[in-house]
Motif scaffolding. Structure first.
Motif, short mmCIF file in Angstrom:
data_model
loop_
_atom_site.label_atom_id
_atom_site.label_comp_id
_atom_site.label_asym_id
_atom_site.label_seq_id
_atom_site.Cartn_x
_atom_site.Cartn_y
_atom_site.Cartn_z
N UNK A 69 49.02 -5.41 -10.91
CA UNK A 69 47.25 -4.16 -10.77
C UNK A 69 46.93 -4.47 -11.96
N UNK A 70 45.23 -5.11 -12.16
CA UNK A 70 44.41 -5.79 -13.36
C UNK A 70 44.02 -4.31 -13.46
N UNK A 71 43.12 -3.74 -12.57
CA UNK A 71 42.23 -3.12 -13.08
C UNK A 71 42.43 -1.54 -11.85
N UNK A 72 42.36 -0.20 -12.21
CA UNK A 72 41.80 0.84 -11.65
C UNK A 72 40.34 1.34 -12.48
N UNK A 73 39.45 2.22 -11.14
CA UNK A 73 38.26 2.66 -11.52
C UNK A 73 38.47 4.02 -10.78
N UNK A 74 38.24 4.36 -12.00
CA UNK A 74 38.35 6.04 -11.74
C UNK A 74 37.94 7.21 -12.01
N UNK A 75 37.09 7.70 -11.26
CA UNK A 75 36.22 8.69 -12.03
C UNK A 75 35.80 10.05 -11.79
N UNK A 76 36.09 10.91 -10.54
CA UNK A 76 36.40 12.10 -9.72
C UNK A 76 36.92 12.69 -11.05
N UNK A 77 38.43 12.13 -10.68
CA UNK A 77 39.61 12.94 -11.13
C UNK A 77 39.52 13.09 -12.71
N UNK A 78 39.36 11.96 -13.08
CA UNK A 78 39.02 12.32 -14.72
C UNK A 78 38.25 13.02 -15.06
N UNK A 79 37.32 13.12 -14.62
CA UNK A 79 35.85 14.08 -14.90
C UNK A 79 36.57 15.54 -14.82
N UNK A 80 37.59 15.36 -14.17
CA UNK A 80 37.59 16.75 -13.28
C UNK A 80 37.99 17.31 -14.44
N UNK A 81 39.63 17.08 -14.58
CA UNK A 81 40.81 16.93 -15.30
C UNK A 81 40.30 17.42 -16.54
N UNK A 82 38.98 16.18 -17.19
CA UNK A 82 38.58 16.35 -18.29
C UNK A 82 37.69 17.75 -18.68
N UNK A 83 36.95 18.39 -17.86
CA UNK A 83 36.96 19.93 -17.81
C UNK A 83 37.95 20.73 -17.97
N UNK A 84 40.05 20.59 -18.52
CA UNK A 84 40.56 21.58 -18.86
C UNK A 84 41.29 21.05 -20.44
N UNK A 85 40.77 19.56 -20.12
CA UNK A 85 41.71 19.16 -20.85
C UNK A 85 41.26 17.60 -21.95
N UNK A 86 39.69 17.74 -22.21
CA UNK A 86 38.97 16.85 -22.86
C UNK A 86 39.26 15.90 -22.71
N UNK A 87 37.64 15.28 -22.67
CA UNK A 87 37.36 13.85 -22.26
C UNK A 87 38.64 12.50 -22.72
N UNK A 88 38.40 12.73 -24.37
CA UNK A 88 39.20 12.00 -24.93
C UNK A 88 40.95 12.16 -24.40
N UNK A 89 41.25 12.74 -24.61
CA UNK A 89 42.38 13.37 -24.44
C UNK A 89 42.74 12.76 -22.81
N UNK A 90 42.68 12.93 -22.05
CA UNK A 90 42.32 12.26 -20.83
C UNK A 90 42.13 11.22 -20.72
N UNK A 91 41.53 10.07 -21.18
CA UNK A 91 41.32 8.74 -21.00
C UNK A 91 42.39 8.18 -21.83
N UNK A 92 43.51 9.09 -23.21
CA UNK A 92 43.94 8.68 -23.71
C UNK A 92 45.90 9.00 -22.60
N UNK A 93 45.98 9.66 -22.01
CA UNK A 93 46.42 9.92 -21.20
C UNK A 93 47.20 9.43 -19.83
N UNK A 94 45.10 8.43 -19.95
CA UNK A 94 45.56 7.59 -18.83
C UNK A 94 45.75 6.43 -18.79
#
Length: 237
Positions: free
Chosen positions: A207-232
């Motif tokens: 698996x070379x790459x994943x493209x994630x938008x809706x879930x990542x942005x939604x999760x960021x509302x609760x957890x913060x964008x920087x935190x969620x990016x690093x969790x992924x």
């Protein structure tokens, strides 16, 4: 490590809901990269209800990692991609009125059309990927189009995984292996989330790459964008 490309369509949706430029789409793209994101994905649609065509041009000078533009290869989209020359173009057969992508290409039925479009993009040094369902015959058809990669449409996996059905991963694993055997790179996207991404990554070969938008942005509302990016990123290692 599988690369994380963040789809910023939902940021554009929020911006457009009030007019003006808040949140600033270009600043968000810069921030995602500074947080460790390894790519930016956009999916402009003809009605420009979220990403505007002008955004695609404006982001060209902003994105320093991989720049992926998704969409249905209608003439206006093809013109945009050839002008912007992103790192990758992902061809998606979505109808103009579709809320979101809901099916992959029938690579056998549309082989001639896909070959023509892909050839034009590759002549302009743009890496190509086509959005496909996890069906072995479709992967075989994809290999005949000349595409560089496939993107596995993962909605069914995500839905079944949420119900506890981990066996739903098998068609995706089989298709990924076939794609690799046929010389294709493997991307994936749609409804992948913090809940399912690690299991998906661990069971999909190459698996070379994943493209994630809706879930990542939604999760960021609760957890913060920087935190969620690093969790992924942590789950994708």
């Amino acid at each position: 490590m599988t690369k994380l490309s963040v789809n910023i369509n939902k940021i554009a949706t929020l911006r457009n809901s009030r007019g003006g430029n808040t949140p600033n789409l270009l600043k968000v793209a810069e921030d995602i990269e500074s947080f460790g994101g390894q790519g930016i994905t956009i999916h402009p649609r003809p009605d420009e209800r979220h990403i505007r065509y002008q955004d695609a041009y404006d982001l060209k000078s902003i994105v320093q990692t991989e720049y992926n533009i998704e969409g249905n290869p209608i003439p206006k989209f093809i013109e945009l991609v050839l002008a912007v020359k992103p790192t990758q173009v992902t061809l998606v057969p979505d109808a103009e009125d579709a809320i979101t992508s809901n099916a992959g290409w029938d690579t056998r039925k549309h082989k001639g059309f896909l070959k023509e479009v892909i050839s034009e993009f590759k002549q302009n040094n743009i890496r190509t990927s086509i959005f496909v369902d996890p069906v072995l015959e479709v992967i075989e058809g994809a290999a005949q189009t000349g595409t560089d990669r496939i993107e596995l449409y993962t909605e069914e996996f995500a839905s079944e995984f949420a119900k506890g059905n981990k066996k739903s991963i098998q068609p995706y694993a089989d298709c990924a292996q076939l794609a690799i055997d046929m010389g294709l790179g493997v991307n994936a996207g749609h409804d992948l989330s913090l809940d399912n991404i690690q299991f998906f990554k661990e069971n999909i070969p190459g698996l070379l790459e994943v493209s994630i938008g809706h879930a990542l942005i939604s999760e960021s509302i609760y957890l913060g964008l920087e935190n969620v990016v690093n969790m992924y990123l942590h789950r994708l290692k």
